[in-house]
Design a protein around this motif. Structure first.
Motif, short mmCIF file in Angstrom:
data_model
loop_
_atom_site.label_atom_id
_atom_site.label_comp_id
_atom_site.label_asym_id
_atom_site.label_seq_id
_atom_site.Cartn_x
_atom_site.Cartn_y
_atom_site.Cartn_z
N CYS A 33 0.84 -1.20 0.00
CA CYS A 33 0.00 0.00 0.00
C CYS A 33 0.88 1.25 0.00
CB CYS A 33 -0.94 0.00 1.19
SG CYS A 33 -0.15 0.41 2.77
N TRP A 34 0.24 2.36 -0.34
CA TRP A 34 0.94 3.65 -0.34
C TRP A 34 0.65 4.36 0.97
CZ3 TRP A 34 -1.48 8.42 -3.11
CH2 TRP A 34 -0.73 9.57 -2.81
N VAL A 35 1.72 4.69 1.69
CA VAL A 35 1.60 5.42 2.95
C VAL A 35 1.89 6.90 2.66
CG1 VAL A 35 2.38 5.65 5.33
CG2 VAL A 35 2.40 3.39 4.23
N GLN A 36 0.87 7.72 2.78
CA GLN A 36 1.02 9.16 2.57
C GLN A 36 1.12 9.85 3.91
OE1 GLN A 36 -2.31 11.14 0.77
NE2 GLN A 36 -1.19 13.05 0.43
N VAL A 37 2.26 10.49 4.17
CA VAL A 37 2.49 11.18 5.44
C VAL A 37 2.57 12.67 5.16
CG1 VAL A 37 3.97 11.39 7.46
CG2 VAL A 37 3.74 9.17 6.32
N THR A 38 1.70 13.44 5.78
CA THR A 38 1.65 14.89 5.59
C THR A 38 1.82 15.56 6.95
OG1 THR A 38 0.12 14.62 3.74
CG2 THR A 38 0.31 16.83 4.70
N CYS A 39 2.73 16.52 7.03
CA CYS A 39 3.03 17.20 8.29
C CYS A 39 3.24 16.17 9.40
CB CYS A 39 1.92 18.17 8.67
SG CYS A 39 1.58 19.44 7.42
N PRO A 40 4.28 15.33 9.30
CA PRO A 40 4.44 14.20 10.22
C PRO A 40 4.54 14.64 11.68
CG PRO A 40 6.45 14.58 8.96
CD PRO A 40 5.39 15.44 8.34
N THR A 41 3.80 13.94 12.50
CA THR A 41 3.88 14.14 13.94
C THR A 41 4.90 13.17 14.53
OG1 THR A 41 2.13 12.53 14.36
CG2 THR A 41 1.46 14.83 14.00
N GLU A 42 5.13 13.27 15.83
CA GLU A 42 6.07 12.36 16.48
C GLU A 42 5.59 10.91 16.38
OE1 GLU A 42 8.21 11.73 20.87
OE2 GLU A 42 6.90 13.46 20.47
N GLU A 43 4.28 10.72 16.45
CA GLU A 43 3.72 9.38 16.30
C GLU A 43 3.98 8.83 14.90
OE1 GLU A 43 -0.64 7.11 16.40
OE2 GLU A 43 -0.46 9.25 16.95
N CYS A 77 5.76 14.68 3.19
CA CYS A 77 5.86 16.12 2.95
C CYS A 77 5.53 16.84 4.24
CB CYS A 77 4.92 16.56 1.83
SG CYS A 77 5.13 18.29 1.36
N ASN A 78 6.36 17.79 4.61
CA ASN A 78 6.18 18.52 5.86
C ASN A 78 5.21 19.69 5.74
OD1 ASN A 78 8.29 17.58 8.15
ND2 ASN A 78 9.13 17.21 6.12
N PHE A 79 4.58 19.82 4.57
CA PHE A 79 3.58 20.87 4.35
C PHE A 79 2.37 20.24 3.67
CE2 PHE A 79 7.71 22.84 4.39
CZ PHE A 79 7.55 23.99 5.13
N GLU A 80 1.21 20.78 3.97
CA GLU A 80 0.00 20.35 3.27
C GLU A 80 -0.13 21.18 2.00
OE1 GLU A 80 -4.76 19.54 4.07
OE2 GLU A 80 -3.49 20.36 5.65
N THR A 81 -0.10 20.52 0.85
CA THR A 81 -0.05 21.23 -0.43
C THR A 81 -1.27 20.90 -1.28
OG1 THR A 81 1.18 19.46 -1.53
CG2 THR A 81 2.47 21.15 -0.40
N ASP A 82 -1.65 21.87 -2.11
CA ASP A 82 -2.75 21.64 -3.06
C ASP A 82 -2.36 20.59 -4.09
OD1 ASP A 82 -4.24 23.58 -1.80
OD2 ASP A 82 -3.54 25.19 -3.09
#
Length: 308
Positions: free
Chosen positions: A21-31, A102-107
């Motif tokens: 599966c594809w894991v999409q991580v946006t603005c990752p938290t410590e968890e 990605c550390n930012f939420e982008t359009d």
């Protein structure tokens, strides 16, 4: 925030991680970081490299892990010196693990997911997904460039009416954005040319790479054109400002010279010396007449020379 996507037979969310599966991580938290490092065993320095906003577009292979960093366009929502910039997005691969960070939420990523869901086909494999991300990135560069073009036209219309510092500063900030765009697009192009020889590609991937190259080239050329337009506009208005300043200085200098002559006459006749007109009733009118006559004469001469 992380989202799990099943990429076979369309793109749909699932509740937990599954192989492939594809894991999409946006603005990752410590968890999220702990999950990536402890559950999926992603190298920690990969995550820290992606978090660096100045990280260049590149790829890295280490112990079977593949890291691809792509520079994507980003519009700043808050007021900033540069309204548009670029940020790194990481793609991490190993076996049945596919991750984007990605550390930012982008359009761009929102649009990418929405478009793939409308397609309803999913991805053939992780390589297909990578090149589709490249294509989406190139398309979004072109979208942002259209927005920059509208801002340039608006600033130029304002400058045609009145040259203001605010509009000149706005053009300067757009120039900075275009510099970021050109640099990032070139980095993405170099990265793409290297990945062609590092990833297992098939005929469909080759066609996708050709489309990406076309879009990237168009985005780069458009950025260069807008940058040249901005340079020309800034130079033109700088020359206009200098010309207006020269005109004002020429006018003030001419007025100072014209006023100097009646001042000189008044000073000569106002000296506490004998000049023969102390007792004459026509002395003051004569001084006034000479002052006015000299002033009118020099005004006519300066106008003839177009100095005023």
């Amino acid at each position: 925030m992380r989202t799990y996507w099943n990429t076979t037979n369309g793109l749909r969310t699932i509740n937990e991680w599954q192989p492939g599966c594809w894991v999409q991580v946006t603005c990752p938290t410590e968890e999220d970081v702990n999950f990536l490092e402890e559950t999926l065993h992603v190298p920690d320095y990969y995550i820290s490299d992606i978090a660096d906003t100045d990280e260049r577009a590149r790829y890295d292979i280490d112990d079977g892990w593949v890291l691809i960093i792509l520079r994507i366009p980003y519009a700043k929502e808050t007021k900033s010196r540069t309204p548009f910039t670029t940020i790194p997005m990481g793609i991490i691969l190993k076996g049945n693990v596919v991750i984007t960070i990605c550390n930012f939420e982008t359009d761009m990523m929102i649009d990418f997911v929405s478009y793939q869901q409308r397609r309803g086909l999913g991805f053939v494999d992780s390589v297909d997904m990578i090149f589709r991300l490249f294509l989406c990135c190139a398309v979004w560069y072109l979208k942002r460039l259209k927005q920059i073009s509208l801002l340039i036209d608006k600033a130029k219309r304002n400058l045609d009416r009145n040259v203001s510092n605010a509009d000149l500063i706005a053009l300067s900030r757009l120039q900075d954005s275009l510099t970021y765009f050109v640099t990032s697009i070139r980095g993405n192009e170099n990265l793409l040319s290297k990945l062609k020889f590092k990833l297992p590609i098939d005929e469909l991937d080759a066609d996708m790479i050709e489309d990406v190259n076309i879009e990237m080239s168009q985005a780069r050329e458009t950025s260069n054109i807008y940058a040249d337009i901005l340079d020309s506009t800034m130079d033109t208005h700088a020359n206009i400002i200098n010309n207006n300043m020269n005109s004002v200085m020429k006018m003030l200098t001419s007025i100072s010279i014209i006023l100097m002559f009646p001042t000189l006459i008044a000073s000569l006749f106002g000296m506490n010396l004998i000049n023969g007109m102390e007792e004459q009733p026509w002395g003051f009118p004569l001084a006034m007449a000479l002052s006015i006559g000299v002033t009118v004469l020099f005004m006519w001469y300066f106008k003839r020379k177009t100095w005023i």
